[in-house]
Design an enzyme around this catalytic site. Structure first.
Site, PDB file in Angstrom:
ATOM      1  N   TYR A   1      51.488  68.365  17.217  1.00 51.35           N
ATOM      2  CA  TYR A   1      52.412  69.493  17.177  1.00 51.35           C
ATOM      3  C   TYR A   1      53.781  69.086  16.618  1.00 51.35           C
ATOM      4  O   TYR A   1      54.259  69.681  15.653  1.00 51.35           O
ATOM      5  CB  TYR A   1      52.570  70.110  18.569  1.00 51.35           C
ATOM      6  CG  TYR A   1      51.581  71.214  18.875  1.00 51.35           C
ATOM      7  CD1 TYR A   1      50.337  71.284  18.232  1.00 51.35           C
ATOM      8  CD2 TYR A   1      51.855  72.193  19.822  1.00 51.35           C
ATOM      9  CE1 TYR A   1      49.428  72.280  18.521  1.00 51.35           C
ATOM     10  CE2 TYR A   1      50.949  73.204  20.117  1.00 51.35           C
ATOM     11  CZ  TYR A   1      49.739  73.243  19.465  1.00 51.35           C
ATOM     12  OH  TYR A   1      48.849  74.242  19.753  1.00 51.35           O
TER      13      TYR A   1
ATOM     14  N   GLU B   1      56.593  70.898   8.455  1.00 49.80           N
ATOM     15  CA  GLU B   1      56.812  72.291   8.058  1.00 49.80           C
ATOM     16  C   GLU B   1      58.298  72.579   7.845  1.00 49.80           C
ATOM     17  O   GLU B   1      58.692  73.206   6.844  1.00 49.80           O
ATOM     18  CB  GLU B   1      56.242  73.228   9.118  1.00 49.80           C
ATOM     19  CG  GLU B   1      54.721  73.194   9.205  1.00 49.80           C
ATOM     20  CD  GLU B   1      54.202  74.031  10.365  1.00 49.80           C
ATOM     21  OE1 GLU B   1      54.800  75.075  10.666  1.00 49.80           O
ATOM     22  OE2 GLU B   1      53.195  73.619  10.977  1.00 49.80           O
TER      23      GLU B   1
END
Length: 230
Positions: free
Chosen positions: A151, A158
């Protein structure tokens, strides 16, 4: 351990969808690893190797929203949409339109692709086998453990990709840059929510961390038509 059971048409379709998604992500992962082993830190050809396969396989996840809307799976359509939205923004809003080394040949792309592909290979294989009522505890364990690392790695990639896209977005229109910044600002609360949710789910499914056949079976029983969250 496998238990035989008949499948209806919806379950057969969901198995096929999850298997195809697994194959797509496995291809992206394998090609990424091979490229890195061949070229090391020279990332100039990475997007040419995996870019369009990555875009296509991630775009296919739109079907997960459709599955929810049609009631084929248990997860809500809004939840599915939120999970798919940010990745579609990355592949169609940064990778596809901006052919620049800062975006297509960056370490951030490597972080993002590795985190996504490993996560999805585990997730889709776990779901497909679950619908077939095949219990693989190792996959269950990975499904509820890898997020601790993947994560934050994926989110870092991102955010760096969107940050690199900001000047190019601004050159198109200031509103596009503002749109990307708005989405970036939502990452901390969303990550916190997802992270704490997965920690809760891990405790619920795996318990104290010891092998828990009942928990594993409960996870498998959550699958299938109107049972399995894709």
């Amino acid at each position: 351990m496998a238990k035989s059971k008949g499948m209806n048409a919806v379950e057969a379709y969901l198995v096929a969808y999850n298997a195809a998604s697994f194959a797509g992500w496995a291809y992206v992962l394998a090609q990424t690893v091979m490229y890195l082993s061949e070229h090391g830190t020279n990332l100039n050809g990475l997007f040419d190797r995996i870019g369009y396969a990555l875009i296509y396989v991630q775009t296919g996840a739109i079907l997960e929203v459709v599955h929810s809307l049609l009631g084929l799976v248990r997860s809500g359509a809004l939840t599915a949409l939120l999970q798919v939205y940010s990745r579609l923004l990355l592949v169609w809003g940064t990778l596809y339109p901006f052919d620049t080394p800062e975006i297509r040949a960056s370490p951030a792309l490597v972080l993002m692709v590795l985190a996504w592909s490993i996560t999805e290979c585990v997730r889709y294989s776990h779901y497909a086998l679950g619908i077939l009522n095949i219990e693989v505890y190792a996959l269950l364990y990975l499904r509820y453990t890898l997020f601790y690392v993947l994560y934050p790695v994926g989110v870092t990639g991102e955010l760096l990709e969107m940050w690199a896209a900001l000047p190019y977005a601004a050159a198109i229109h200031p509103a596009l840059k503002a749109f990307l910044l708005f989405n970036m600002s939502g990452y901390p609360p969303v990550l916190y929510k997802l992270y704490t949710h997965m920690i809760y789910q891990r405790r619920k499914v795996l318990g104290s961390g010891a092998t828990n056949p009942k928990a594993a079976q409960a996870s498998v029983d959550a699958g299938g038509a109107k049972k399995k969250r894709l």
